[in-house]
Design an enzyme around this catalytic site. Structure first.
Site, PDB file in Angstrom:
ATOM      1  N   ARG A   3      55.729  -2.900  55.912  1.00 39.26           N
ATOM      2  CA  ARG A   3      54.621  -3.566  56.590  1.00 39.26           C
ATOM      3  C   ARG A   3      54.101  -4.732  55.755  1.00 39.26           C
ATOM      4  O   ARG A   3      53.993  -4.641  54.535  1.00 39.26           O
ATOM      5  CB  ARG A   3      53.492  -2.570  56.867  1.00 39.26           C
ATOM      6  CG  ARG A   3      52.327  -3.167  57.632  1.00 39.26           C
ATOM      7  CD  ARG A   3      51.449  -2.094  58.245  1.00 39.26           C
ATOM      8  NE  ARG A   3      50.705  -1.332  57.252  1.00 39.26           N
ATOM      9  CZ  ARG A   3      49.888  -0.324  57.562  1.00 39.26           C
ATOM     10  NH1 ARG A   3      49.746   0.047  58.825  1.00 39.26           N
ATOM     11  NH2 ARG A   3      49.241   0.320  56.620  1.00 39.26           N
ATOM     12  N   ASP A   5      38.459   3.518  58.216  1.00 40.10           N
ATOM     13  CA  ASP A   5      39.614   3.320  57.340  1.00 40.10           C
ATOM     14  C   ASP A   5      40.748   2.593  58.069  1.00 40.10           C
ATOM     15  O   ASP A   5      41.757   2.259  57.435  1.00 40.10           O
ATOM     16  CB  ASP A   5      40.115   4.653  56.776  1.00 40.10           C
ATOM     17  CG  ASP A   5      40.426   5.668  57.858  1.00 40.10           C
ATOM     18  OD1 ASP A   5      39.491   6.123  58.538  1.00 40.10           O
ATOM     19  OD2 ASP A   5      41.611   6.011  58.040  1.00 40.10           O
ATOM     20  N   ARG A  32      50.684   8.071  52.611  1.00 40.31           N
ATOM     21  CA  ARG A  32      52.128   7.944  52.848  1.00 40.31           C
ATOM     22  C   ARG A  32      52.558   6.477  52.823  1.00 40.31           C
ATOM     23  O   ARG A  32      53.532   6.091  53.466  1.00 40.31           O
ATOM     24  CB  ARG A  32      52.516   8.575  54.183  1.00 40.31           C
ATOM     25  CG  ARG A  32      51.776   8.016  55.393  1.00 40.31           C
ATOM     26  CD  ARG A  32      52.313   8.597  56.670  1.00 40.31           C
ATOM     27  NE  ARG A  32      51.643   8.031  57.827  1.00 40.31           N
ATOM     28  CZ  ARG A  32      52.183   7.904  59.015  1.00 40.31           C
ATOM     29  NH1 ARG A  32      53.435   8.276  59.204  1.00 40.31           N
ATOM     30  NH2 ARG A  32      51.507   7.419  60.030  1.00 40.31           N
TER      31      ARG A  32
END
Length: 492
Positions: free
Chosen positions: A174, A250, A91
């Protein structure tokens, strides 16, 4: 005038196996909630243009800026100890890279921008609550001086997303030194793609560890560098009471930044076994477990790099183990140095570790607030009359009384003045952290009442965590029993 991103796209220039090319999915009617104007300027971007309708559409994924090469990065990962060979950005979409005012390359990524080939039946969207949480906590971490991804903008999409119920959708922009993870190396290693591991390692060295390029054994130097940064990072987490909540491989950044603020939390009362994440049912990522898990993650990275160390498995394993063996010492040195600073010690002496540990043990036994004990201890260092402000944080104040006799004897052996000591302690012991009940309150106001004033005010407070800010003193207070947040959630 058109919004301009001076993009470079070094990751998108890597082989096609490293990512999937995919554009953000347009949204209905984006509206800007928050733009981090100082960060925009630092990135060489025009905040006025970013706040325009065109800029808002870019930040929402409705419009692609010129020069973007949108990609979803491929990676694998151990999730709560179980290996998943393909995860990837399900996403999030990386638009490109810019060079900031310090000459550092930064990724600009949209999180919640729609499905990708890695979405695994997910909708690729983000709800407003988790976007606001990540914005708040990542910017708070930056203000605390802890390496972290940053938040450039939050945008509501004008569309709802379905989780347990219908929620307003949002996109977070981000910023990171990169989004390369331990799991990125695992993606190629799991496929036996040694060339892919090598290409990735060379890219990481060029981008994050340039000194390793000139080392006699550059891949050893790479692992050594990642180990050192992770040891420092996790030590700094513990020193402010931070619990990541989901330290999967991850979610472990190769650059040494804190990444992926899902079910994260800051402790109120000190508890080494504290767990807030609703999905961490076994406490794998509890507060005190974080150093051990960091080493576990680094061991997974080392396994990926073994073919680059030596063609002989036994020799490569021994070399990796020797480097991993340095982690405990590096972590302990960083953590103990930080603890000494928190109690106002300028020198290192025998018995210091026991002194600090005894305080922590007393705090745990007496449900004392982690942040407030150390902050008020700074005032007690200036004037013993302020001891009462610390002791009242303990259910049995005599526990502090007994400890403070030894502490005063110890600091009395150093030449610094009380004022100097107090100032040094205040510089490392924040008055304000993003407390869980405050975050939940601002999410409730935004989601249920479309009221962003509490969000803005909390960001104002957290931007200056080491200052007293008397007008915002209430934000330093721990939650009342009925306000306590016992669980935090991932939001996916």
């Amino acid at each position: 005038m058109t919004v301009h991103f001076p993009f470079q796209n070094t990751y998108a220039a890597l082989p096609a196996s490293f990512f999937a090319r995919v554009a953000p999915t347009p949204v209905a009617s984006p509206r800007l909630v928050k733009l981090n104007r100082p960060l925009a300027v630092h990135l060489g971007l025009d905040p006025e243009l970013l706040a325009s309708p065109e800029g808002t559409e870019i930040l929402a994924g409705k419009r692609l800026p010129e020069g973007a090469e949108p990609i979803a990065m491929a990676y694998a990962g151990h999730q709560f100890g179980h290996f998943v060979p393909q995860l990837g950005d399900g996403r999030a979409i990386l638009l490109g890279e810019v060079i900031d005012a310090d000459g550092i390359r930064r990724d600009i990524q949209l999180k919640g921008s729609g499905p990708t080939p890695f979405s695994r039946r997910g909708d690729g969207r983000a709800a407003l609550g988790p976007v606001l949480r990540e914005y708040i906590v990542s910017e708070a971490m930056a203000a605390l001086g802890i390496p972290t991804t940053r938040s450039l903008a939050a945008v509501v999409t004008g569309e709802n997303v379905m989780r347990e119920t219908m929620l307003p959708g949002a996109v977070l922009t981000r910023v990171a030194s990169s989004h390369i993870r331990v799991g990125t190396f695992q993606f190629f290693a799991a496929r036996g793609d040694t060339d892919g591991v090598r290409r990735l390692a060379d890219h990481v060295i060029a981008r994050h560890y340039p000194d390793a390029a000139g080392a006699k054994r550059p891949y050893h130097a790479l692992l050594e560098g990642v180990i050192a940064r992770q040891a420092q990072l996790v030590a700094r987490w513990l020193l402010v009471g931070f619990i990541h909540g989901v330290m999967n491989t991850d979610n472990s950044s190769i650059s040494g930044e804190t990444i992926d603020y899902g079910p994260c939390a800051f402790m109120d009362h000190y508890d080494p076994a504290a767990v807030f994440s609703s999905i961490d049912e076994q406490g794998r990522y509890a507060y005190a477990n974080q150093p051990r898990i960091a080493l576990w993650n680094l061991t997974r990275l080392a396994e990926c790099l073994l073919p680059l160390f030596s063609g002989e498995q036994e020799a490569a394993t021994a070399e990796a183990q020797a480097l991993l063996g340095e982690f405990p010492e590096k972590f302990t040195a960083a953590y103990q140095s930080g603890l000494r600073s928190k109690i106002g010690l300028f020198t290192r002496r025998d018995g210091d570790e026991a002194l600090v540990q005894d305080l922590l043990d007393a705090m745990a036994q007496n449900h004392a607030d982690f942040t407030l004990v150390f902050r008020r201890l700074a005032d007690a260092a200036r004037d013993p009359e302020n001891d009462r402000e610390v002791r009242q944080l303990f259910t049995e104040p005599t526990a502090f009384d007994e400890w403070t006799i030894r502490w005063r004897e110890r600091i009395g052996g150093e030449p610094q003045s009380a004022t100097e000591r107090s100032a040094a302690m205040r510089a490392v012991n924040p008055a304000f952290i993003p407390r869980n009940h405050r975050i939940e309150a601002i999410i409730d106001a935004a989601v249920n009442r479309n009221d962003y004033a509490p969000f803005e005010e909390l960001l104002t407070v957290l931007a200056k965590p080491f200052e007293d800010q008397p007008e915002f003193a209430r934000y330093a207070e721990p939650p009342k029993p009925e306000q306590r947040v016992l669980q935090t959630f991932c939001g996916t």
